[in-house]
Design a protein around this motif. Structure first.
Motif, short mmCIF file in Angstrom:
data_model
loop_
_atom_site.label_atom_id
_atom_site.label_comp_id
_atom_site.label_asym_id
_atom_site.label_seq_id
_atom_site.Cartn_x
_atom_site.Cartn_y
_atom_site.Cartn_z
N ILE A 66 0.74 -1.22 -0.16
CA ILE A 66 0.04 0.13 0.06
C ILE A 66 1.12 1.37 0.23
CG2 ILE A 66 -1.90 1.04 1.20
CD1 ILE A 66 -2.42 -1.44 2.45
N ILE A 67 0.63 2.49 -0.90
CA ILE A 67 1.11 3.71 -0.59
C ILE A 67 0.02 4.47 -0.19
CG2 ILE A 67 3.42 2.63 -1.71
CD1 ILE A 67 2.14 4.27 -4.57
N PRO A 68 0.50 5.57 0.03
CA PRO A 68 -0.09 6.87 0.38
C PRO A 68 -0.46 7.41 -1.56
CG PRO A 68 1.76 6.93 1.72
CD PRO A 68 1.89 5.67 0.53
N THR A 69 -1.56 7.99 -1.59
CA THR A 69 -1.59 8.91 -3.09
C THR A 69 -0.96 10.70 -2.69
OG1 THR A 69 -3.75 9.43 -2.19
CG2 THR A 69 -4.07 7.48 -4.01
N ASP A 70 -0.86 10.52 -2.37
CA ASP A 70 -0.18 12.20 -1.24
C ASP A 70 0.52 12.15 -0.15
OD1 ASP A 70 -2.39 12.59 -0.75
OD2 ASP A 70 -2.57 13.90 -0.26
N ASP A 71 0.75 12.72 0.30
CA ASP A 71 1.78 13.01 2.43
C ASP A 71 1.60 14.44 1.65
OD1 ASP A 71 1.16 12.29 4.37
OD2 ASP A 71 2.19 10.68 4.41
N ARG A 72 2.10 14.89 3.23
CA ARG A 72 2.28 16.29 3.77
C ARG A 72 4.08 15.88 4.36
NH1 ARG A 72 -2.45 15.30 5.37
NH2 ARG A 72 -3.98 16.38 4.70
N LEU A 73 4.61 16.54 4.01
CA LEU A 73 6.23 17.14 4.40
C LEU A 73 6.62 17.04 5.57
CD1 LEU A 73 8.88 16.27 3.30
CD2 LEU A 73 9.11 18.63 2.82
N VAL A 74 5.08 15.93 6.48
CA VAL A 74 5.88 15.86 8.03
C VAL A 74 5.94 14.62 8.45
CG1 VAL A 74 4.13 17.87 8.19
CG2 VAL A 74 3.63 15.39 8.52
N PRO A 75 6.67 14.06 9.75
CA PRO A 75 7.26 13.31 10.15
C PRO A 75 5.75 12.34 10.06
CG PRO A 75 7.66 15.35 12.15
CD PRO A 75 6.86 15.47 10.94
N ALA A 76 6.52 11.16 10.08
CA ALA A 76 5.32 9.97 10.88
C ALA A 76 4.84 10.12 11.72
CB ALA A 76 5.88 8.44 10.21
#
Length: 136
Positions: A66-76
């Motif tokens: 599974i991969i995210p379709t997008d994410d933010r530049l923040v720590p997990a």
């Protein structure tokens, strides 16, 4: 020409269950055909009820990436991390959840290059890409 279908649901839970059922079908078909499945899932709050239904499905999650379709530049660990939200639902099931943003990344260009390199190792195209449709 593409034929579109419209579905009405009486409740959000009924819609979430139907979406999860469709995703389960795609994953099981991929597992039966190629012995693996790759799906891209959205983040945010809207898909959470569908993820709960999906995580309860009888699937050999160890063969699912599974991969995210997008994410933010923040720590997990940040509540805004889409990777973290997806991982909470599917890592305990045994799925491989790949982050787009590596821990400690602060530069968006470097983060993008790193994500490209990581994603290039996957077998393309993915079996399912579910795009987010939230207010944000």
């Amino acid at each position: 020409m593409i034929e579109a279908e419209w579905h009405d649901y009486d409740t959000n839970d009924a819609m979430s269950a139907a979406v999860a059922e469709h995703v389960v079908h795609v994953i099981k078909d991929a597992l039966g055909t190629r012995d693996e499945a790759i799906v891209a899932l959205p983040g945010g709050k809207l898909p959470v009820p569908a993820f709960e239904h999906l995580a309860a499905a009888s699937i050999d999650w160890s063969r699912v990436t599974i991969i995210p379709t997008d994410d933010r530049l923040v720590p997990a660990t940040n509540p805004l991390s889409n990777y973290s939200m997806i991982a909470r639902h599917f890592l305990p099931k045994g799925a491989q959840v790949l982050p787009l943003v590596l821990e400690g990344a602060t530069d968006y260009r470097a983060a993008g290059n790193s994500a490209n390199a990581q994603l290039s190792d996957l077998r393309w195209p993915p079996d399912l890409v579910w795009l987010g449709v939230g207010a944000d």
